[in-house]
Design a protein around this motif. Structure first.
Motif, mmCIF file in Angstrom:
data_model
loop_
_atom_site.group_PDB
_atom_site.id
_atom_site.type_symbol
_atom_site.label_atom_id
_atom_site.label_comp_id
_atom_site.label_asym_id
_atom_site.label_seq_id
_atom_site.Cartn_x
_atom_site.Cartn_y
_atom_site.Cartn_z
ATOM 1 N N THR A 57 14.621 -11.560 -11.267
ATOM 2 C CA THR A 57 15.923 -10.835 -11.149
ATOM 3 C C THR A 57 16.231 -10.001 -12.623
ATOM 4 O O THR A 57 17.436 -9.644 -12.161
ATOM 5 N N SER A 58 15.654 -10.384 -13.773
ATOM 6 C CA SER A 58 16.289 -9.021 -14.685
ATOM 7 C C SER A 58 16.281 -8.100 -14.490
ATOM 8 O O SER A 58 16.826 -6.839 -15.085
ATOM 9 N N LEU A 59 14.988 -8.120 -13.919
ATOM 10 C CA LEU A 59 14.732 -6.757 -12.971
ATOM 11 C C LEU A 59 15.017 -6.145 -12.433
ATOM 12 O O LEU A 59 15.272 -4.662 -12.691
ATOM 13 N N ILE A 60 15.645 -6.776 -11.474
ATOM 14 C CA ILE A 60 17.035 -6.297 -9.957
ATOM 15 C C ILE A 60 18.040 -6.033 -11.073
ATOM 16 O O ILE A 60 18.586 -4.837 -11.381
ATOM 17 N N SER A 61 18.982 -6.270 -11.442
ATOM 18 C CA SER A 61 19.359 -6.476 -12.930
ATOM 19 C C SER A 61 19.154 -5.374 -13.800
ATOM 20 O O SER A 61 20.892 -4.133 -13.985
ATOM 21 N N TRP A 62 18.375 -4.440 -14.417
ATOM 22 C CA TRP A 62 18.303 -3.431 -15.176
ATOM 23 C C TRP A 62 18.021 -2.746 -14.221
ATOM 24 O O TRP A 62 18.574 -1.907 -14.650
ATOM 25 N N LYS A 63 18.144 -2.504 -13.045
ATOM 26 C CA LYS A 63 17.220 -1.193 -11.842
ATOM 27 C C LYS A 63 19.022 -0.964 -11.929
ATOM 28 O O LYS A 63 19.203 -0.102 -11.515
ATOM 29 N N LYS A 64 19.689 -2.047 -11.072
ATOM 30 C CA LYS A 64 21.187 -1.790 -10.829
ATOM 31 C C LYS A 64 21.686 -1.281 -12.208
ATOM 32 O O LYS A 64 22.846 -0.540 -11.739
ATOM 33 N N LYS A 65 21.783 -1.891 -13.684
ATOM 34 C CA LYS A 65 22.304 -1.301 -14.397
ATOM 35 C C LYS A 65 21.781 0.423 -15.061
ATOM 36 O O LYS A 65 22.275 0.901 -15.866
ATOM 37 N N GLY A 66 20.635 0.423 -14.306
ATOM 38 C CA GLY A 66 19.873 2.056 -14.361
ATOM 39 C C GLY A 66 19.453 2.017 -15.970
ATOM 40 O O GLY A 66 18.511 3.161 -16.244
ATOM 41 N N LYS A 67 19.036 1.032 -16.068
ATOM 42 C CA LYS A 67 17.846 0.529 -17.374
ATOM 43 C C LYS A 67 16.180 0.870 -17.359
ATOM 44 O O LYS A 67 15.765 1.490 -18.065
ATOM 45 N N VAL A 68 15.581 0.945 -15.924
ATOM 46 C CA VAL A 68 14.991 0.894 -15.852
ATOM 47 C C VAL A 68 14.865 2.126 -13.922
ATOM 48 O O VAL A 68 15.073 2.039 -13.431
ATOM 49 N N PRO A 69 13.606 3.681 -14.403
ATOM 50 C CA PRO A 69 13.397 3.910 -12.512
ATOM 51 C C PRO A 69 12.516 3.528 -12.007
ATOM 52 O O PRO A 69 12.201 2.461 -12.464
ATOM 53 N N TYR A 70 13.249 3.944 -10.759
ATOM 54 C CA TYR A 70 12.758 3.416 -10.134
ATOM 55 C C TYR A 70 12.615 4.539 -8.336
ATOM 56 O O TYR A 70 13.638 5.114 -9.141
ATOM 57 N N TYR A 71 11.515 4.147 -7.933
ATOM 58 C CA TYR A 71 11.816 4.896 -6.536
ATOM 59 C C TYR A 71 11.879 3.412 -5.275
ATOM 60 O O TYR A 71 11.780 3.054 -4.800
ATOM 61 N N GLN A 72 13.342 4.628 -4.000
ATOM 62 C CA GLN A 72 12.446 3.668 -2.893
ATOM 63 C C GLN A 72 12.616 4.515 -1.690
ATOM 64 O O GLN A 72 13.592 5.857 -1.948
ATOM 65 N N ILE A 73 11.989 4.071 -1.055
ATOM 66 C CA ILE A 73 11.381 5.472 0.461
ATOM 67 C C ILE A 73 11.785 4.074 1.547
ATOM 68 O O ILE A 73 11.185 2.623 1.416
ATOM 69 N N GLY A 74 12.529 4.811 2.198
ATOM 70 C CA GLY A 74 13.977 3.345 3.248
ATOM 71 C C GLY A 74 13.970 2.475 2.492
ATOM 72 O O GLY A 74 14.624 2.543 1.639
ATOM 73 N N ARG A 75 13.894 1.234 3.450
ATOM 74 C CA ARG A 75 13.874 -0.238 1.950
ATOM 75 C C ARG A 75 13.302 -0.635 1.510
ATOM 76 O O ARG A 75 13.080 -1.256 0.526
#
Length: 100
Positions: A57-75
């Motif tokens: 949950t915290s990771l998802i929150s950080w992702k939405k706030k731009g605190k952690v880099p992530y990659y998305q391919i499709g879903r």
């Protein structure tokens, strides 16, 4: 090419869109140019949360706030272990120590 006018977007909207596209291109370059085996470097959300010592949950929150880099391919969403390690080294207060 003729001059094309955009009436629905202002100059700042277009600049923002170009920046977003360039950022996405840079992310893909970072992954492909990495010396680390891409399969070993790729983490799921659950694996990334465990790696950082936080909840999903915290990771998802950080992702939405731009605190952690992530990659998305499709879903599919994944994280770069090497990038998370760099983030943790720069911001040690973000990462919780493991309780063993």
């Amino acid at each position: 090419m003729s001059n094309v006018l955009f009436y629905t977007h202002n100059k700042e909207d277009l600049k923002r869109a170009v920046r977003m596209i360039i950022d996405e291109i840079r992310k893909t370059e970072t992954i492909s140019e990495s010396n680390v085996n891409s399969e070993e470097d790729k983490l799921t959300q659950k694996e990334a949360a465990k790696f950082l010592g936080i909840s999903v949950t915290s990771l998802i929150s950080w992702k939405k706030k731009g605190k952690v880099p992530y990659y998305q391919i499709g879903r599919s969403i994944f994280f770069s272990k090497s990038e998370l390690l760099k983030l943790a080294r720069k911001n040690p207060e973000l990462v919780k120590s493991s309780r063993r």
